[in-house]
Motif scaffolding. Structure first.
Motif, mmCIF file in Angstrom:
data_model
loop_
_atom_site.group_PDB
_atom_site.id
_atom_site.type_symbol
_atom_site.label_atom_id
_atom_site.label_comp_id
_atom_site.label_asym_id
_atom_site.label_seq_id
_atom_site.Cartn_x
_atom_site.Cartn_y
_atom_site.Cartn_z
ATOM 1 N N ASN A 114 -8.546 -13.567 -0.279
ATOM 2 C CA ASN A 114 -8.623 -13.829 -1.707
ATOM 3 C C ASN A 114 -7.539 -14.830 -2.097
ATOM 4 O O ASN A 114 -6.355 -14.574 -1.891
ATOM 5 N N GLY A 116 -6.204 -15.892 -4.907
ATOM 6 C CA GLY A 116 -5.194 -15.444 -5.867
ATOM 7 C C GLY A 116 -4.164 -14.537 -5.227
ATOM 8 O O GLY A 116 -2.954 -14.695 -5.434
ATOM 9 N N GLU A 117 -4.622 -13.585 -4.422
ATOM 10 C CA GLU A 117 -3.713 -12.660 -3.741
ATOM 11 C C GLU A 117 -2.901 -13.381 -2.674
ATOM 12 O O GLU A 117 -1.721 -13.107 -2.466
ATOM 13 N N LYS A 120 -0.147 -15.232 -4.344
ATOM 14 C CA LYS A 120 0.832 -14.260 -4.835
ATOM 15 C C LYS A 120 1.758 -13.800 -3.712
ATOM 16 O O LYS A 120 2.975 -13.689 -3.897
ATOM 17 N N GLN A 121 1.201 -13.555 -2.532
ATOM 18 C CA GLN A 121 2.009 -13.111 -1.401
ATOM 19 C C GLN A 121 2.951 -14.207 -0.918
ATOM 20 O O GLN A 121 4.066 -13.927 -0.476
ATOM 21 N N GLN A 124 5.844 -14.191 -3.283
ATOM 22 C CA GLN A 124 6.678 -13.011 -3.023
ATOM 23 C C GLN A 124 7.540 -13.218 -1.778
ATOM 24 O O GLN A 124 8.697 -12.773 -1.736
#
Length: 256
Positions: A114, A116-117, A120-121, A124
């Protein structure tokens, strides 16, 4: 400034990672810069000598254009940068254990499913790098740049034992835990640049204070962590001794 590198054989994904990383470090104000992007691990390996210690590496695992994989590349990176931050980005979720098998100490393992995920990771992981760098001792995050012929080496302060003027005119020898570098320089200029982490034990020697384990006043020598010894002049003995006592390290030192 922390350097970052990307090695990904899919050009679209490579550009996506580059764009998102650059956008995020700009928003956060992080002192990080992407210094290189590569589609083939061989091309990256050929440029590893120019890589700064303690860099960030975003690596694919499966390269369709190479006989090498991301773990092979990680092993080559570890030879050059043993404490860098390796972040694997892959389409496969069943290869995580391979990072332990190869003893690569990867910071993160991100799956490209995904978008978006996935992004994001990545952000992070960058936050995690920043947090680790902020919380580690200052001496571990500082580097001294050494230019030897056409190569620039970034040597962490915590690996430096001492500098000494060479028998060759206008040259300095830098001794580290596991090797030495000879380069053009002046000991006084290096002393001004490095500041209070280092002290002149002799007119020809600049020593890392944290690496001193023994002060032999009788023979006028300092013994350092690896057993290597360097001279201390009579006029500097008291200054060195006072500093070591002030730092509360006398319990781990011997004074002869």
């Amino acid at each position: 400034m922390i350097e970052a590198y990307i090695c990904e054989d899919n050009k679209n994904i490579l550009q996506l990672i580059k764009r998102e990383v650059e956008k995020y470090i700009l928003i956060q104000g992080y002192d990080i810069e992407i210094k290189g992007t590569y589609e083939r691990p061989e091309d990256f390996i050929n440029n590893l000598e120019t890589v700064q210690q303690r860099s960030i590496y975003f690596l694919d695992i499966d390269f369709n254009n190479s006989n090498l994989n991301g773990f092979d590349l990680g092993k080559e990176i570890r030879k050059r940068d043993s404490r860098g931050f390796i972040i694997y980005i892959t389409s496969y979720d069943n290869l995580l254990m391979e990072t332990f098998k190869y003893r690569l100490e990867a910071l993160d393992y991100i799956i490209k499913d995904n978008e978006g995920e996935f992004i994001k990771q990545i952000t992070q992981a960058i936050d995690s790098v920043e947090e680790r760098l902020i919380n580690e001792p200052a001496s571990e995050s500082k580097y001294y740049s050494v230019s030897v012929f056409d190569t620039i080496y970034k040597v962490p302060y915590n690996e430096i034992l001492y500098f000494q003027t060479s028998e060759k005119a206008h040259r300095i020898v830098l001794y580290t835990i596991d090797r030495s570098y000879e380069f053009f320089g002046k000991i006084r200029e290096i002393e001004r640049e490095l500041g209070e982490d280092f002290c002149r034990s002799h007119r020809s020697v600049l020593v890392n204070r944290e690496k001193i384990t023994s002060l032999n006043k009788k023979d006028s020598v300092l013994e350092l962590e690896t057993g290597l010894r360097c001279p201390v002049s009579r006029s500097k003995i008291k200054e060195v001794e006072n500093f070591l006592l002030m730092r509360g390290k006398d319990g781990n030192l011997s004074f002869i």
